[in-house]
Design an enzyme around this catalytic site. Structure first.
Site, PDB file in Angstrom:
ATOM      1  N   TYR A  61       0.812  -1.229   0.000  1.00 51.23           N
ATOM      2  CA  TYR A  61       0.000   0.000   0.000  1.00 51.23           C
ATOM      3  C   TYR A  61       0.837   1.267   0.000  1.00 51.23           C
ATOM      4  CZ  TYR A  61      -0.233  -0.229   5.292  1.00 51.23           C
ATOM      5  OH  TYR A  61       0.006  -0.292   6.631  1.00 51.23           O
ATOM      6  N   GLU A  62       0.136   2.376  -0.176  1.00 48.68           N
ATOM      7  CA  GLU A  62       0.778   3.702  -0.274  1.00 48.68           C
ATOM      8  C   GLU A  62       1.761   3.744  -1.449  1.00 48.68           C
ATOM      9  OE1 GLU A  62      -0.622   5.840   1.888  1.00 48.68           O
ATOM     10  OE2 GLU A  62       0.400   7.353   0.688  1.00 48.68           O
ATOM     11  N   GLY A  63       1.386   3.067  -2.553  1.00 52.50           N
ATOM     12  CA  GLY A  63       2.255   2.947  -3.711  1.00 52.50           C
ATOM     13  C   GLY A  63       3.090   1.693  -3.607  1.00 52.50           C
TER      14      GLY A  63
ATOM     15  N   GLN B 134       7.385   2.915  -6.148  1.00 52.56           N
ATOM     16  CA  GLN B 134       8.409   3.693  -5.449  1.00 52.56           C
ATOM     17  C   GLN B 134       9.687   3.742  -6.284  1.00 52.56           C
ATOM     18  OE1 GLN B 134       7.465   5.238  -2.684  1.00 52.56           O
ATOM     19  NE2 GLN B 134       5.505   4.165  -2.718  1.00 52.56           N
TER      20      GLN B 134
END
Lengths: 596, 596
Positions: free
Chosen positions: A440-442, A447
């Site tokens: 999650y969060e990319g 990244q």
């Protein structure tokens, strides 16, 4: 039953000895962070996490969350009391502005507490974690009225927050999102659509839930340029700020997941829900990106937290479990067998995790301090340098710390043999929980692309040049320091690999973008290896100084030995990463899609 | 819903083109394995696994096994029918001797089916898997009477088998085991003790369960020299072989595990259970070790099976999921976004798994063929060479294929983003199931110690010398082959790393055994990397030949490209492994146990 002990000594050593937090005391909030205050905050945070949050972790995994037919969601037994203890201790607003009820302390201190919470109880910690993310967005982009309406209640924990980005057909590619917002004519909008994977989307911990939602205003351009950010409270507010009626948003179902069972991951249905624009129309993605550095840093910290707690429990088991004899002869001849910590292969695994944890924690605190400088300094040059650092290092912290954090949880589980595979021992939970942070969060591939495709080339590579220069300068300044000799030569070699890889990308990615994509993940890890190698050199310098002063000599010796393990055993991986990057995209892209 | 397709083309290519199975046709059983028979067996096995076993996999994970208050254990819905289809197809005895009802076909073919079963439904496959292990022990060490009593019913699947080694206080270190056996005076023994982690210990798939149990005969020496092997049927047999009364063994509980939920992992309580010695008294560990090569090979195969099925589902998702655009411009301009298989970082991940799967499968089949030679050849020199190979390669296959198989399942899950973390998609199950293979049948650290401490030095390093010579001879013979040029140079480089690491161990481990222990895991992986590099060189030779003959050119091109990915991107890791090994034990052992 697994346990957790917050790494207080490690944190204070880093803040005081390695990074000299007192050097930042001209920044707002830092003057209040005297050594006594820092020690008290860290100590109190440790206590909360060890005594209140950690004991709820395993039961929360077993029980999970329950969605009731009326759409209510209940969290595991004890989570409400745990959350209340967190909120009541003032932790939610530790580094939030005093004018909204926060304590205004450094974000670096907040990062410390985030690590403790993530290690003690990741699933529970996500409720305040998402709230901090939502507050950050409101703080930067909200109107003064919005800030006054929401922030004080979020800071005192009465309300929580969420982030609503993902839809069934779009995760990474938010340009595809369909949730629509229709103006109501009174300044508000009616939002309709389905959001998925909404962490903490519905639960019983707070009186209200403040959803931040990405949606497309009717008639807005397609793609990413037509996305706006809205604030959509679960319970509407009366003009006096008191709770009013229920808004048109509800939890449709909760996901059955591999881990973080104690956190409700919700499908959220918006059915003409009333929301208000946050920031400018069609600039919602920009608003999101501003807060993403902090959110991604927080997820990287989760990887570290899980690595630390898994390590601690593996050490306890390795000291306790009797099996076999040391290769060098019985270490505990009075017992039927030696504790397995005598075995070099067990040591190899434990040292690998330990060497990561300390360097990763340093990387987090260094970056969090830069975040404080970027947000609080009145010197534009210092702000820019700190912002460069944040931009460059955030994808590295998120991607590398979560990849290694997960791998370390697996390695720690392995120490337990078959017992590690049995849920009762709790090691499986660390592995299952740690896994989400890579996603999650990319997702970590994103990244890597963010690093190689955006952060590296930005401003002519200024941020990277600054990082390389800093490491070189440190090495030069300390070239004659005997204590640092074992560290500087391997660091220079690996820094050379990073420079070669960077050069290769500059020369080969412009003409063929696939060369950047094919090398992105390896470049991210190469960067992480070198950054943590640099952290170890700085730690070694501080540890050698403490040792020379006769302080905590045995502990500093252990620290220096751990650092040597890192440079001898971990850092050489940079050669392999460089080889992969400079192999380019040919073999990666050669097989036609239909031949897979 | 995940799916599984058995890699039939890949297997036939390896058996026919790479290893030339027809060259073995002087061995007993191989003459029956004509190309038509091989194709039919592989095809029928594929059908069973794709159509019967795979569809039961996800539901089996969700439902798990249930222990009832009376000690009975029921397996998930459909498992009985799946097991019956397996047993009814004659798969249990595929390579067992015809005199006990088996088909006597090559063990290599059995390995193929083991991979298919492991990929389709690991939890279900473990019931016959354990039975095959128990049969192997009976076959080698049982009396003729024992073989006649048990093997035919196990081969036809009416009865299943188990292996009872582990106790609460001993796993790796079996010398500590306490289960005791007291002579009954009639040639039988009364066994009393507790065994844990007994896979398939109790279930509803078969009419009887034949437990093989390690125990210590009253008065036997302490440690490993006092351990004997017993056969303990759940239902005692009447003199005519028909089922008699219930024996004193029962399932006390089943474990709640991270994965393989469809397999009952039992605590087995022996309470004066009647058992009979298998092989000589106090030689039970030797009896176990004989069968461990096959059992460990089978577990390595499980790692491959999970890697393959995870890969297949990731490919399907990557072709289907639309998100973002190719770096080189829209690949599907008519769609709202491109399928994610266009992205180089997605390709990198898929190619990595693919490059492993094919080489790992080759390594398995090569080793399984050597097992056939070791067991069936009448040429002592050939038998010895094959046995050397088996001894050396077994820990590598077990350790490396399960470590990489798990990592690949994780990598495949990552392709799915948040969907991968949700149980519904099935990717989490592959990760959770694959995890066990690193742990059981000797945790991978034990495999590494077995390789470095026993297999490598045995007979003056004869097995290793033979392996190195074979790779060198292959490279010399094919030095002028243009198609092999991209493979041989990287292989030579990595082989050099293996030689250097071997030399370093020879020079440094005798004087300081910790140097061997500290480098063991890296040495095992170094060996695996080189062995799979050699497999790729052999695959490339066969693929180039097929391509030159104009057969399946596109497929052979994809194969050659996959091999190039391996040598360019995977093989360079040998440098890092060598660096770690030759760093020695200093940093690994430097931190005192109480400072962790």
């Amino acid at each position: 039953m697994p346990s957790y002990k917050a790494p207080v000594e490690e944190v204070l050593f880093l803040l005081n000895d390695v990074f000299g937090i007192e050097r930042y005391n001209t920044l707002p909030g830092f003057a209040d962070a005297t050594p006594d205050v820092v020690e008290a905050v860290v100590g109190e945070g440790a206590k909360l996490c060890e005594e209140v949050l950690a004991p709820l972790n395993r039961a929360g995994d077993v029980e999970g969350c329950t969605r009731h037919p009326d759409g209510r969601v209940t969290t595991p037994k004890g989570f409400k009391a745990g959350y209340d203890a967190y909120a009541g201790g003032g932790w939610m607003g530790l580094s939030m502005p005093a004018e909204y009820g926060g304590q205004g302390l450094p974000h670096a201190l907040n990062s410390v507490i985030q690590e403790f919470v993530s290690g003690a109880n990741l699933a529970l910690g996500m409720y305040p974690g998402l709230t901090q993310g939502a507050m950050a967005a409101l703080l930067v982009h909200g109107t003064e009225q919005q800030k006054r309406a929401y922030l004080p209640k979020m800071i005192d924990g009465t309300w929580t927050g969420t982030m609503n980005l993902t839809e069934p057909h779009c995760g990474t590619d938010l340009g595809l999102l369909k949730t629509k917002a229709v103006p109501n004519g009174d300044g508000s909008y009616a939002l309709t659509g389905t959001k998925i994977f909404i962490s903490a989307g519905e639960h019983d911990l707070s009186e209200n839930i403040i959803h931040l939602v990405l949606a497309r205003i009717e008639g807005a351009p397609a793609g990413t340029k037509g996305i706006s950010l809205f604030v959509v409270p679960k319970i509407l507010l009366n003009p006096d700020g008191s709770p009013g009626g229920r808004n048109g948003v509800a939890c449709g179902s909760i996901e059955h997941k591999m881990g973080i069972h104690g956190n409700a991951t919700c499908v959220m249905n918006y059915d003409g829900a009333t929301g208000w624009l946050v920031g400018e129309a069609n600039r919602g993605l920009n608003a999101m990106f501003v807060m993403m550095n902090e959110a991604r840093l927080a997820v990287g910290i989760q990887g570290l937290g899980q690595s630390e707690v898994a390590y601690q429990n593996a050490v306890a088991y390795a000291r306790d479990r009797l099996q076999g004899r040391a290769l060098t002869g019985a270490a505990a001849p009075d017992k039927p067998a030696d504790p397995i910590i005598v075995h070099p292969d067990v040591r190899r695994a434990l040292m690998g995790i330990r060497a990561f944890n300390e360097a990763a924690r340093a990387l987090v605190l260094w970056t969090a301090l830069q975040s404080d400088v970027a947000h609080r300094s009145d010197d534009p040059a210092a702000r820019q340098a700190a912002d460069d650092h944040m931009g460059l290092m955030t994808p590295v912290v998120k991607g590398v710390l979560t990849d290694r954090g997960f791998a370390n949880a697996v390695e720690a589980q392995q120490m337990f043999g078959g017992h590690g595979y049995v849920e009762e021992w709790g090691m499986s939970q660390f592995v299952r929980d740690a896994r989400i942070a890579q996603i999650y969060e990319g997702a970590n591939g994103i990244q890597a692309m963010d690093l190689v495709g955006r952060k590296l080339p930005r401003d002519g590579g200024r941020a990277m040049m600054r990082f390389l220069s800093e490491v070189e300068a440190f090495s030069r300044e300390n070239a004659d320091d005997e204590a640092l000799k074992p560290f500087l030569a391997p660091l220079a070699k690996s820094l050379g690999h990073l420079q070669q890889a960077t050069m290769w990308l500059m020369q080969n990615a412009m003409a063929r973008p696939d060369n950047a994509g094919a090398g992105a993940t390896d470049y991210m890890h190469l960067m992480g290896l070198v950054a943590m190698g640099y952290m170890w050199a700085r730690i070694a310098k501080a540890a050698a100084a403490r040792k020379a002063a006769g302080h905590a000599v045995a502990r500093m010796d252990a620290r220096l030995a751990t650092g040597r393990f890192y440079v001898e055993r971990v850092l050489p991986e940079t050669a392999t990463r460089l080889a992969r990057i400079s192999a380019g995209a040919d073999a990666v892209m050669a097989v036609p899609a239909d031949m897979f």
